[in-house]
Design a protein around this motif. Structure first.
Motif, short mmCIF file in Angstrom:
data_model
loop_
_atom_site.label_atom_id
_atom_site.label_comp_id
_atom_site.label_asym_id
_atom_site.label_seq_id
_atom_site.Cartn_x
_atom_site.Cartn_y
_atom_site.Cartn_z
N LYS A 1 0.81 -1.18 0.10
CA LYS A 1 0.06 0.06 -0.07
C LYS A 1 1.08 1.27 0.13
O LYS A 1 1.01 1.96 0.84
CB LYS A 1 -0.90 0.12 0.98
CG LYS A 1 -2.34 0.92 0.80
CD LYS A 1 -3.32 0.64 1.85
CE LYS A 1 -4.36 1.56 2.16
NZ LYS A 1 -5.14 1.68 0.86
N GLU B 1 -8.03 -4.43 -10.52
CA GLU B 1 -8.79 -3.76 -9.41
C GLU B 1 -9.13 -2.38 -9.87
O GLU B 1 -8.88 -1.84 -11.01
CB GLU B 1 -8.22 -3.93 -8.23
CG GLU B 1 -6.87 -3.13 -8.29
CD GLU B 1 -6.23 -3.03 -6.97
OE1 GLU B 1 -6.68 -3.33 -5.68
OE2 GLU B 1 -4.78 -3.00 -7.01
N THR C 1 -11.60 -4.94 3.22
CA THR C 1 -13.19 -5.11 3.04
C THR C 1 -13.26 -6.61 2.20
O THR C 1 -14.13 -7.27 2.40
CB THR C 1 -13.78 -4.27 2.25
OG1 THR C 1 -13.11 -2.95 2.74
CG2 THR C 1 -15.17 -3.97 2.42
N1 PMP Z 1 -7.44 -1.45 -4.21
C1 PMP Z 1 -6.72 -0.28 -4.00
C2 PMP Z 1 -5.97 -0.06 -5.20
C3 PMP Z 1 -6.99 0.60 -3.08
O1 PMP Z 1 -6.58 1.64 -2.86
C4 PMP Z 1 -7.94 0.07 -1.87
C5 PMP Z 1 -8.39 0.97 -0.95
N2 PMP Z 1 -7.28 1.12 0.20
C6 PMP Z 1 -8.62 -1.18 -2.13
C7 PMP Z 1 -8.37 -1.71 -3.05
C8 PMP Z 1 -9.72 -1.60 -1.01
O2 PMP Z 1 -9.01 -1.90 0.37
P1 PMP Z 1 -9.86 -1.81 1.68
O3 PMP Z 1 -10.99 -2.74 1.81
O4 PMP Z 1 -8.70 -2.26 2.71
O5 PMP Z 1 -10.20 -0.38 1.77
#
Ligand code: PMP
Length: 282
Positions: free
Chosen positions: A147, A180, A209
């Protein structure tokens, strides 16, 4: 505007919060972040978010800026000072401040910034009608499991979606598979009725999530497959939806100009959304 931000050991008035121009986050995007949702004054899935922070930091060989317990105190204290009931806590760790040089600095201390943001619930119209996504080429690096604050392709994708009047952009790899969204994970219910989301390899961020919804698939009683799916398969799917900490489970009713299923949020999506909302409220 929140009242306070936490910056490297101090709670400072938000308008005055600043980092040094030679912070490596600013110079090289040499840092990682997390977003922890807050609902009714409670942090949702805080431990999995901190586990993912640990993973991102390890992969980039950045040390924790403080102990996990101390960080949890900072998140709580900032939430309290800003009177945050519903919204999110944003935290960012960079490799620190050092004269600009690509190599890891010998002496830099990891830098920590924490902010909060109030957020209203997703508008009911989006949930009831579903949203549109557009497809864009996935032009990101090969470590999207980290991340990282390096989000330029995501920024460009989301901007393109906004300019097209769409909610999100689905990124598509060189083989035609959806990886994604720019800030969300992608899901479909195929024409055969199987729930599918891409396996969590280095091509996607393993959403918190996403992980919670996978655990809930048993409750909803649907065949589940973790595998890549193509844009063509998605356009022919019965249902599609996206997941993220802020959007929860949000139906998608159009991909580019293709109508998904009958153009309305589908039953599996609705059941998973209800199950997820039940999980975060519990
Ligand atoms: N993919 C990306 C590239 C993201 O930035 C996020 C948001 N953090 C997600 C998926 C969804 O992740 P999360 O369910 O942890 O918010």
């Amino acid at each position: 505007m929140p009242r306070f931000a936490y910056v490297n050991g101090r709670y400072v008035p938000h308008p005055d919060a600043a980092v040094h121009i030679e912070d490596r986050g600013y110079q090289f995007a040499d840092g990682v972040y997390e977003v922890v949702p807050v609902q009714n004054g409670r942090m949702i899935d805080e431990e999995p978010h901190l586990d993912r922070l640990d993973y991102s930091l390890r992969e980039l060989r950045i040390a924790w800026p403080m102990s996990r317990a101390a960080l949890k105190l900072v998140l709580r204290e900032l939430t309290r000072r800003n009177g945050l009931t519903n919204g999110l806590v944003y935290l960012q760790v960079t490799r620190g401040v050092a004269p600009r040089d690509h190599k890891f600095p010998k002496a830099a201390k990891p830098a920590l910034v924490v902010t909060t943001k109030r957020m209203n619930p997703t508008p009911a119209a989006l949930v009831e009608r579903g949203v549109r996504v557009i497809a864009v080429p996935d032009i990101r690096w090969k470590r999207c499991d980290i991340k990282s604050v390096s989000l330029l392709p995501n920024v460009l994708g989301k901007q393109k979606a906004a300019e097209a009047g769409a909610f999100e952009a689905w990124q598509v790899d060189a083989e035609g598979f959806v990886t994604e969204g720019t800030s969300t994970n992608a899901w479909i219910v195929t024409s055969d009725g199987a729930l599918v989301t891409r396996n969590a390899d280095a091509a996607i961020l393993n959403g918190i999530t996403r992980q919670a919804v996978i655990r809930l698939t048993n409750e909803v009683g649907v065949a589940f497959e973790e595998r890549p799916f193509s844009l063509a398969e998605a356009k022919a799917a019965r249902e599609a939806f996206l997941t993220s900490s802020s959007g929860h489970v949000l139906p998608i009713t159009r991909i580019d100009d293709a109508v998904v299923g009958d153009g309305k949020p589908g039953p599996v999506t609705k059941r998973l959304r209800a199950a997820y909302l039940g999980y975060v409220a519990a």
